[in-house]
Design a protein around this motif. Structure first.
Motif, PDB file in Angstrom:
ATOM      1  N   LEU A  39     -36.577 -22.302  89.396  1.00  0.00           N
ATOM      2  CA  LEU A  39     -37.382 -21.104  89.669  1.00  0.00           C
ATOM      3  C   LEU A  39     -36.968 -20.449  90.986  1.00  0.00           C
ATOM      4  O   LEU A  39     -36.885 -19.226  91.081  1.00  0.00           O
ATOM      5  N   ASN A  40     -36.711 -21.251  92.006  1.00  0.00           N
ATOM      6  CA  ASN A  40     -36.369 -20.710  93.320  1.00  0.00           C
ATOM      7  C   ASN A  40     -34.953 -20.140  93.378  1.00  0.00           C
ATOM      8  O   ASN A  40     -34.720 -19.119  94.009  1.00  0.00           O
ATOM      9  N   ILE A  41     -34.014 -20.802  92.709  1.00  0.00           N
ATOM     10  CA  ILE A  41     -32.604 -20.417  92.810  1.00  0.00           C
ATOM     11  C   ILE A  41     -32.185 -19.464  91.696  1.00  0.00           C
ATOM     12  O   ILE A  41     -31.366 -18.585  91.899  1.00  0.00           O
ATOM     13  N   ARG A  42     -32.759 -19.647  90.511  1.00  0.00           N
ATOM     14  CA  ARG A  42     -32.439 -18.896  89.293  1.00  0.00           C
ATOM     15  C   ARG A  42     -30.941 -18.898  89.004  1.00  0.00           C
ATOM     16  O   ARG A  42     -30.247 -17.885  89.031  1.00  0.00           O
ATOM     17  N   PRO A  43     -30.402 -20.090  88.705  1.00  0.00           N
ATOM     18  CA  PRO A  43     -28.976 -20.160  88.372  1.00  0.00           C
ATOM     19  C   PRO A  43     -28.695 -19.449  87.055  1.00  0.00           C
ATOM     20  O   PRO A  43     -29.528 -19.440  86.160  1.00  0.00           O
ATOM     21  N   GLU A  64     -38.044 -11.561 100.175  1.00  0.00           N
ATOM     22  CA  GLU A  64     -37.804 -10.317  99.441  1.00  0.00           C
ATOM     23  C   GLU A  64     -36.426 -10.295  98.798  1.00  0.00           C
ATOM     24  O   GLU A  64     -36.233  -9.640  97.785  1.00  0.00           O
ATOM     25  N   GLN A  65     -35.483 -11.020  99.373  1.00  0.00           N
ATOM     26  CA  GLN A  65     -34.108 -11.016  98.898  1.00  0.00           C
ATOM     27  C   GLN A  65     -33.792 -12.163  97.940  1.00  0.00           C
ATOM     28  O   GLN A  65     -32.681 -12.264  97.451  1.00  0.00           O
ATOM     29  N   THR A  66     -34.754 -13.037  97.670  1.00  0.00           N
ATOM     30  CA  THR A  66     -34.501 -14.180  96.809  1.00  0.00           C
ATOM     31  C   THR A  66     -34.937 -13.906  95.374  1.00  0.00           C
ATOM     32  O   THR A  66     -35.666 -12.961  95.098  1.00  0.00           O
ATOM     33  N   ALA A  67     -34.495 -14.779  94.480  1.00  0.00           N
ATOM     34  CA  ALA A  67     -34.849 -14.659  93.063  1.00  0.00           C
ATOM     35  C   ALA A  67     -36.355 -14.802  92.853  1.00  0.00           C
ATOM     36  O   ALA A  67     -36.929 -14.202  91.946  1.00  0.00           O
ATOM     37  N   ALA A  68     -36.998 -15.572  93.679  1.00  0.00           N
ATOM     38  CA  ALA A  68     -38.433 -15.808  93.525  1.00  0.00           C
ATOM     39  C   ALA A  68     -39.266 -14.549  93.769  1.00  0.00           C
ATOM     40  O   ALA A  68     -40.400 -14.461  93.297  1.00  0.00           O
TER      41      ALA A  68
END
Length: 135
Positions: free
Chosen positions: A63-67, A30-34
């Protein structure tokens, strides 16, 4: 975000028995960019990344990190110096990739909340802590 197998906190949505570890995973995600991305967004991003010749693993990590800056993108892309060197045109590709990331992928939840005026609590905001420490 669609909740799978009833992992949400709402007890009326339980479909099947949920292990405690699934709640922990859900709370983390819930707290991640994904968590703010949909399948359509991911597909659109993959299509737009074809012009940058990225590996599948690199796209997945983005996609997972969204730099949102070059410093965060640098460790994700293998051979960054060779593929996005300062040669003519390569720098534009780098800026294009960062622009694509920012345009297609939604911001992480914490950024969305602060943009909406909900804000981040002071104890969770490292910038505020650093300012107070310097005073």
């Amino acid at each position: 975000m669609k909740i799978s197998r009833g992992a949400g906190k709402d007890p009326t949505r339980l479909i099947a028995g949920i292990a405690p570890s699934e709640y922990k995973v859900y709370d983390y995600l819930e707290q991640t960019a994904a968590s703010t991305q949909t399948r359509d967004i991911a597909i659109e991003f993959v299509q737009k990344c074809k012009e940058y010749n990225l590996a599948k693993a690199e796209i997945l990590n983005i996609l997972n990190i969204r730099p949102s800056c070059e410093a965060a993108l640098y460790p994700i892309i293998e051979d960054w110096d060779i593929r996005f060197s300062v040669e003519e045109g390569k720098e534009e590709e780098e800026l294009g990739l960062l622009k694509t990331i920012c345009q297609v992928l939604p911001p992480p939840p914490s950024v969305m909340e602060s943009d909406e005026g909900i804000g981040v609590e002071e104890e969770d905001n490292p910038d505020e802590q650093q300012k107070k420490a310097m005073e």
